[in-house]
Enzyme design. Structure first.
Site, short mmCIF file in Angstrom:
data_model
loop_
_atom_site.label_atom_id
_atom_site.label_comp_id
_atom_site.label_asym_id
_atom_site.label_seq_id
_atom_site.Cartn_x
_atom_site.Cartn_y
_atom_site.Cartn_z
N HIS A 10 0.82 -1.21 0.00
CA HIS A 10 0.00 0.00 0.00
C HIS A 10 0.86 1.26 0.00
CE1 HIS A 10 -3.24 2.68 0.40
NE2 HIS A 10 -3.58 2.51 1.66
N HIS B 68 -2.24 -0.23 -11.51
CA HIS B 68 -3.15 0.19 -10.45
C HIS B 68 -4.34 -0.75 -10.44
CE1 HIS B 68 -5.99 2.70 -8.13
NE2 HIS B 68 -4.91 3.21 -7.59
N ASP C 202 2.96 6.82 -7.13
CA ASP C 202 4.21 6.46 -6.46
C ASP C 202 5.42 6.54 -7.38
OD1 ASP C 202 2.99 5.76 -3.91
OD2 ASP C 202 2.13 4.08 -4.99
#
Length: 474
Positions: free
Chosen positions: A310, A356, A411
């Site tokens: 996560h 994702h 990210d």
């Protein structure tokens, strides 16, 4: 000299709980502003909208409560409940092609419409918090008042400071963060009121107060952990006349760089909320559904955020890029990067920062950070490398054929930006993510209490029971 806000947390809480207007004067970012009865507070705005929102939900359920909204396959039950429509989350909705919308607004729209600091380019996260809770874009005055209120509530209890100081520097920053947030349960207005006995209709008032207190204290907690583990342990005090992001940057030790302060404003805004099904958001909601305090609920969410799947992805991106530079050397040609991507995939590893669970296009949170980098650090070698990978990786991942989304997520960029400005301690990055995520999950917790949301309790089956359900023999 401009006066600064000096209002104790207890006085502020008692005033807001009693429904009295708080009159205060503060020089905010160099501009004097006043909060009086002329400007609606966040709590007043939410309270005014609440009856209409409750009526909408009541009408929707009365007229359509028995309508089917989706189907569930056996694969979804075993596959992490991907795509199962079973949560209510008001603040944001994630479209697989378009990306996230905060109360209907895209990230570029938020960057345009939400108030900014004087001379700033990025939205203040205070404005996003207001938007997520109320569905309204706040005025500049309302955002300044909210900044001032958080600053007024920011003082840490002495025992929290001592608790963090006693943590060994080898204890992961996220463990320290969760520990401190959990310990703030001692200060919970909701827990104390519930123990005495309160009407259910009052739950949201105390949840609001706890959430405001908690958010206000997070920068100092986060900064104290950073300064203890990586620096000299000294933390600058909150400046009552500055915004939330400036104070976080200043307490970390980076406020001398205006661009870093702007990065914090962008970072805290775009990392705040991403629907309710991700681990940190869902966990906060789940624990909160048992009427745990905002402190305990957020701490649970932070523990989920600390998981490698996560909140640690931006750290893994940096490690992967650094490893690539070591292996490839100075030959950072398109072909050498393509070869390294294939070697990563052929080794059974994933390319961090790509793909994702929901998105099927480039994450707009990635795009907003890329645009920031193009303005502020276009010649940085690591940014150039990230841009090069962005050009090559989607084609390689598509050819590989095992991902539904070959495009970068949030990210893939954030760690490189933090590194550029000198915040190089990668195992601390998730703490910043946690500060931001609080701004997204706590508005929903307030809404849950205001709507009287029930405790969450889905049905589970064993493998044998599922086999029987689908008519299979094991």
């Amino acid at each position: 000299m401009a006066s600064t806000l000096r209002l104790s947390t207890s006085a502020l809480r008692s005033s807001t709980l009693a429904g009295k207007p708080v009159v205060q004067s503060v020089a905010f970012n160099g501009l004097r502003c006043y909060s009086t009865g002329k400007t609606k507070s966040l709590k007043e705005t939410f309270a005014d909208k609440l009856p209409g929102e409750l009526e909408k939900v009541k009408k929707l359920r009365k007229e359509h409560g028995n309508k089917v909204i989706g189907e569930l396959t056996l694969d979804q039950a075993y596959g992490g409940a991907r795509g199962v429509k079973c949560l209510v989350w008001e603040g944001s909705v994630l479209d697989s092609e378009e990306g996230i919308r905060f109360r209907g607004l895209t990230i570029p729209e938020c960057q345009k419409l939400l108030p900014k600091a004087p001379g700033g380019e990025e939205p203040l996260p205070e404005g996003l918090f207001w938007l997520l809770l109320t569905g309204e874009v706040p005025s500049e005055q309302q955002v300044r008042d909210l900044s001032a209120e958080w600053a007024a509530r920011s003082d840490l209890p002495k025992f929290i400071e001592e608790l963090i100081d006693r943590c060994p520097s080898t204890l992961h920053p996220m463990a320290q963060f969760s520990l401190a947030v959990t310990a703030l349960e001692h200060e919970s207005a909701f827990a104390k009121a519930y123990a005495k006995g309160i009407n259910k209709k009052e739950y949201w008032h105390y949840t609001f107060e706890d959430s405001m207190d908690l958010i206000a204290k997070l920068p100092t907690i986060a900064a104290k952990i950073y300064r203890n583990v990586f620096k000299d342990g000294k933390v600058a005090p909150i400046q009552k006349d500055k915004d939330y992001s400036y104070n976080l940057a200043n307490q970390l030790g980076f406020a001398d760089n205006k661009d870093f302060v702007e990065l914090m404003r962008l970072y805290l805004t775009i990392h705040s909320d991403h629907e309710g099904g991700n681990v940190s958001a869902h966990t906060t909601h789940l624990v909160g559904s048992a009427l745990s305090s905002p402190m305990l609920s957020l701490a649970a969410g932070l523990n989920g955020l600390a998981g490698p799947l996560h909140g640690l992805a931006n750290q893994e991106v940096l490690n992967w890029l650094t490893e690539m530079k070591k292996v490839v050397g100075n030959d950072l040609s398109d072909q050498s990067i393509k070869d390294y991507l294939w070697s990563t995939l052929n080794a059974g590893r994933v390319v961090p920062g790509y793909g994702h669970a929901v998105l099927r296009k480039t994450d707009p949170r990635y795009t907003s950070q890329r645009e920031f980098a193009l303005r502020k650090l276009p010649d940085d070698p690591m940014f150039k490398l990230v841009s090069q990978v962005y050009k090559i990786a989607p084609g390689v991942l598509t050819e590989h054929g095992k991902t539904k989304n070959p495009y970068p997520n949030v990210d893939a960029h954030s760690g490189v930006l933090l590194q550029y400005y000198g915040l190089t301690e990668a195992n601390y990055y998730t703490v910043l993510f946690g500060v931001s995520r609080a701004l997204g999950v706590l508005p929903q917790l307030i809404i849950d209490r205001a709507f009287g949301a029930p405790i969450e309790r889905p049905k589970s089956f064993s493998t044998e029971a599922y086999a029987k359900l689908v008519g299979a023999k094991l």
